[in-house]
Design an enzyme around this catalytic site. Structure first.
Site, short mmCIF file in Angstrom:
data_model
loop_
_atom_site.label_atom_id
_atom_site.label_comp_id
_atom_site.label_asym_id
_atom_site.label_seq_id
_atom_site.Cartn_x
_atom_site.Cartn_y
_atom_site.Cartn_z
N ARG A 14 18.66 26.74 5.00
CA ARG A 14 19.67 26.81 3.94
C ARG A 14 20.48 28.09 4.11
NH1 ARG A 14 17.58 25.61 -2.08
NH2 ARG A 14 16.26 24.22 -0.84
N SER A 99 20.65 21.37 -1.49
CA SER A 99 20.10 21.16 -2.83
C SER A 99 21.05 21.66 -3.91
CB SER A 99 18.72 21.83 -2.94
OG SER A 99 18.08 21.49 -4.15
N HIS A 100 20.60 22.64 -4.73
CA HIS A 100 21.40 23.10 -5.87
C HIS A 100 22.19 24.37 -5.57
CE1 HIS A 100 17.45 25.10 -6.09
NE2 HIS A 100 18.15 26.14 -6.51
N LYS A 109 16.56 19.66 5.45
CA LYS A 109 15.17 19.45 5.10
C LYS A 109 14.59 18.51 6.15
CE LYS A 109 15.68 20.31 0.14
NZ LYS A 109 15.56 19.77 -1.24
N ASP A 243 20.01 17.34 -10.06
CA ASP A 243 20.62 18.30 -9.16
C ASP A 243 21.35 17.52 -8.05
OD1 ASP A 243 18.44 17.38 -7.71
OD2 ASP A 243 17.62 19.36 -7.26
N ASP A 245 21.10 16.84 -4.76
CA ASP A 245 20.46 15.86 -3.87
C ASP A 245 19.44 15.01 -4.61
OD1 ASP A 245 18.69 17.99 -4.13
OD2 ASP A 245 17.89 17.78 -2.12
N ASP A 247 16.55 15.22 -6.02
CA ASP A 247 15.10 15.16 -5.91
C ASP A 247 14.43 15.71 -7.17
OD1 ASP A 247 15.73 17.81 -5.46
OD2 ASP A 247 14.61 18.00 -3.60
N ARG A 248 15.25 16.14 -8.13
CA ARG A 248 14.73 16.55 -9.44
C ARG A 248 15.60 15.94 -10.53
NH1 ARG A 248 14.94 22.74 -9.91
NH2 ARG A 248 16.85 22.44 -8.71
N HIS A 330 9.78 19.22 -10.17
CA HIS A 330 9.46 18.44 -8.98
C HIS A 330 8.24 17.59 -9.31
CE1 HIS A 330 12.15 19.97 -5.86
NE2 HIS A 330 12.01 21.17 -6.40
#
Length: 455
Positions: A14, A99-100, A109, A243, A245, A247-248, A330
């Site tokens: 990242r 991500s965020h 990832k 968020d 992507d 995943d949360r 998560h």
């Protein structure tokens, strides 16, 4: 352009595009991944960031030059890479995402076969070192055949899998405010809605890598209000925000109150224990009392694990855990290849609401009153090791635990403070047994010792 391993973190890659993460780095990661994991087939995809397609193209070229077949599922969420890697029995998966993080960032990832995460402990550090140290020639590896590329729509199989977590026949009409934040959740929500009896009121549901409404991070207080405002105005039963992507996911009750992820962990633990009595449930040590009490009451087996998705996923596999959750929102599922999902949790919550006939505030309100918490408070400090040592000394009379940072417990209150794995900050969490005044006092007391500035 000089290639460095600065963007390689504990769990992922990242950094700022194109200074730290760029097409040359993506190409090299592809070549290295192909060789390191003897990968015959790798799934790739990207989130909504504007640099995503170019990075996927370079990554794909690197993989193909290593002799690897590439399955490109296009714009997607991180969990869709997890799903596709396992579902297609590929040798790995690489998601282009930050991500965020702010819009100028991008990253990757990486997972192995079975969607096992690749972290600094399982190859990511070495990949970073090789990518920075070696001078790569952009050509086919001698003795290899150029890998093929296949474009694939994984959405139908993914939607079918998501729906398997709930009994759709048990769902009843309700009004839901859904805010993807211009991230990638919008298209998935549109497909799910075809199978659900809910009325969705959507905002910011068009994927847009320019982030016209700010960074899609619902943990930021200004971002929460955008969802809460529509819940209040519409009289919705539930609010959901994701968020970038996805995943949360983050939930709001019918009063537009933001529900800390900690209490959702307990709620989902209850739901899974009804389906599989005596199952193992995993949680992180930042906030624990509510979850532990629910497991004692409902006969679940507690499994504590250091926070961070790489640790959590490996812990689940080693211990045969059914469901695991972090207070950071998560949520991990055995039947989702032990991976985290931002879609499965809210689907499960809607089923709980429909079956119980209760509002979300009723389902979590009692638990929030029994175990009030501070929520995670972040502070930038110059010497985190010194702060941890001072806290351990000051609270030496409490029950101390060092599984993840420093946890200290007393009869009526406890706290955890740890150094972030992904950012240069310390994170504090405090909880009490039904005493909000004590919570406020102890939180202020601890912050005075920690010092630093807000992060």
């Amino acid at each position: 352009m000089e290639i460095t391993n600065k963007a390689f973190k504990a769990y992922d890659v990242r950094g700022v595009y194109p200074d730290e993460v760029n097409e040359e780095l993506a190409y090299r990661v592809g070549r290295i991944f192909s060789a390191m994991f003897a990968a015959e087939t790798v799934v790739v995809g990207h989130d909504i960031r504007l640099s995503g397609p170019a990075l996927v193209e370079a990554l794909t070229e690197g993989l193909r030059h290593g002799g690897t077949k590439v399955i490109d599922i296009g714009q997607c969420g991180t969990e869709m890479i997890y799903f596709a890697t396992a579902h297609l029995q590929a040798d790995g998966g690489i998601m282009i995402t930050a991500s965020h993080n702010p819009k100028e960032y991008n990253g990757m990832k990486l997972v192995r076969r079975g969607s096992r995460p690749i972290s600094a402990d399982t190859g990511l550090k070495e990949i970073g070192e090789m990518a920075a140290a070696r001078n790569f020639a952009h050509q086919l590896v001698p003795g290899k055949t150029l890998g093929a590329v296949e474009k694939m729509d994984i959405m139908p199989a993914y939607i079918k899998h998501l729906l398997s977590y709930v009994d759709v026949k048990a769902l009843k009409p309700m009004k839901i405010v859904a805010n993807p934040g211009n991230g990638g959740a919008g298209p998935v929500l549109k497909e799910l809605a075809k199978h659900l009896p809910f009325e969705f009121i959507t905002l910011n549901d068009t994927p847009d890598g320019s982030f016209p409404n700010g960074v899609p991070n619902p943990l930021l207080l200004p971002n929460r209000e955008a969802t809460a405002k529509v819940v209040r105005a519409s009289g919705a039963d539930l609010g959901i925000a994701w968020d970038g992507d996805f995943d949360r996911c983050f939930l709001f009750d019918e009063k537009a109150e933001f529900i800390e992820g900690y209490y959702i962990v307990g709620l989902l633990a209850e739901a899974f224990l009804r389906k599989e009595p005596g199952a193992k449930i995993m949680f992180d040590p930042r906030l624990t009392w509510n979850t532990e009490e629910i497991l004692r009451r409902d006969g679940g087996v507690p499994v504590r694990c250091k926070s961070g998705h790489a640790f959590m996923k490996e812990c689940m596999r080693q211990n045969g855990v059914l469901y695991g959750g972090e207070m950071s929102a998560h949520h991990y599922f055995r039947d989702f290849s032990y991976c985290d999902s931002g879609m499965i949790p809210w689907l499960l919550v809607t089923e709980l609401l429909c079956r119980s006939g209760k509002k979300l505030s009723q389902l979590v309100g009692e638990r929030m009153a029994m175990y009030p918490c501070s929520g995670e408070i972040n502070r930038k400090v110059e010497d985190s090791a010194a702060v941890l040592a001072e806290l351990a000394k000051r609270y030496a009379d409490g029950e101390q635990d060092h599984l993840d940072g420093l946890s200290v417990a007393y009869d009526k209150w406890r706290f955890n403070v740890r150094v972030s794995n992904t950012e240069p900050v310390m994170r504090l969490n405090v909880e009490t047994k039904g005493d909000k005044e004590l919570l406020t006092a102890k939180t202020q007391e601890l912050l005075a010792i920690i010092g630093g500035e807000e992060a």
